[in-house]
Design a protein around this motif. Structure first.
Motif: not given
Length: 216
Positions: A131-132, A135, A212, A125-128
């Protein structure tokens, strides 16, 4: 009293056969199990119960737990929580014996969060995106708790996620869900239960989920 058409439809679903994904077992002095079947090109899950009852002030003589699960799924779906889509659900007394069915669609492209980590999908996974995902887990919990619903069986195997495309998270196995008059009690119960058996979710990732959650 069920109509003839209702009884025939129930019996058609009851007669379906497939692989057991949850072997029949004795609980609540009755039987409950889940099979996976294929119908019209779709994968479906058929939960079937015999005399698997809950008791309450409203139902002192008992009602199948599937009745309660259907109610919870519909309520959470209306609140925007991702839950299995119901294809068919019914409970009937046949010759004095309660039988119940809940047929749901497969949550296609979703995987339980435990398997997701075990398969090391988090490392791809890409960091963003990561994070999503965390969340979205927080959002799923928030939506469930917003209607004062406690999952009641909050383990990693019941949290499902999708990390490619439209990142999402939702829940399965809501049979033990209950309503809490005080919302915070639902939050404490679910989080405490999950944290007892958190692996393979890293503690730092769960901490980000809670951050979150409390910022929403």
């Amino acid at each position: 009293m069920a109509s003839r058409a209702e009884l025939e439809e129930f019996q058609r679903w009851w007669a379906t056969e497939g692989d057991w994904v949850e072997e029949p077992n004795e609980r609540r002095k009755g039987m409950s199990g889940v099979q996976r079947i294929e119908r019209d090109g779709k994968t479906l899950y058929v939960k079937r119960q015999v005399m698997h009852l809950f008791h309450s002030l409203r139902y002192p003589f008992g009602r199948p737990t599937i009745v309660r699960e259907i109610q919870v799924i519909n309520e959470l779906s209306a609140a925007g929580v991702i839950v299995p889509k119901i294809v068919y659900g019914k409970a009937l007394q046949i010759n004095g014996e309660w039988r119940a069915l809940l047929v749901t669609e497969d949550m296609k492209d979703f995987v339980c969060i435990g398997d997701w980590y075990t398969q090391k999908q988090n490392q791809a996974c890409e960091p963003e995106v990561m994070n999503e995902l965390l969340k979205q887990i927080a959002i799923a919990f928030k939506k469930m708790h917003s209607v004062n619903r406690q999952h009641g069986c909050c383990y990693v195997r019941h949290i499902y996620v999708k990390s490619h495309g439209d990142v999402q998270a939702g829940f399965l196995d809501l049979e033990k869900s209950r309503r809490r008059w005080v919302r915070e009690k639902a939050v404490r119960h679910d989080f405490k239960q999950l944290e007892k058996y958190l692996e393979p979710i890293p503690p730092e990732d769960w901490q980000r989920v809670k951050e979150h959650y409390y910022s929403l």
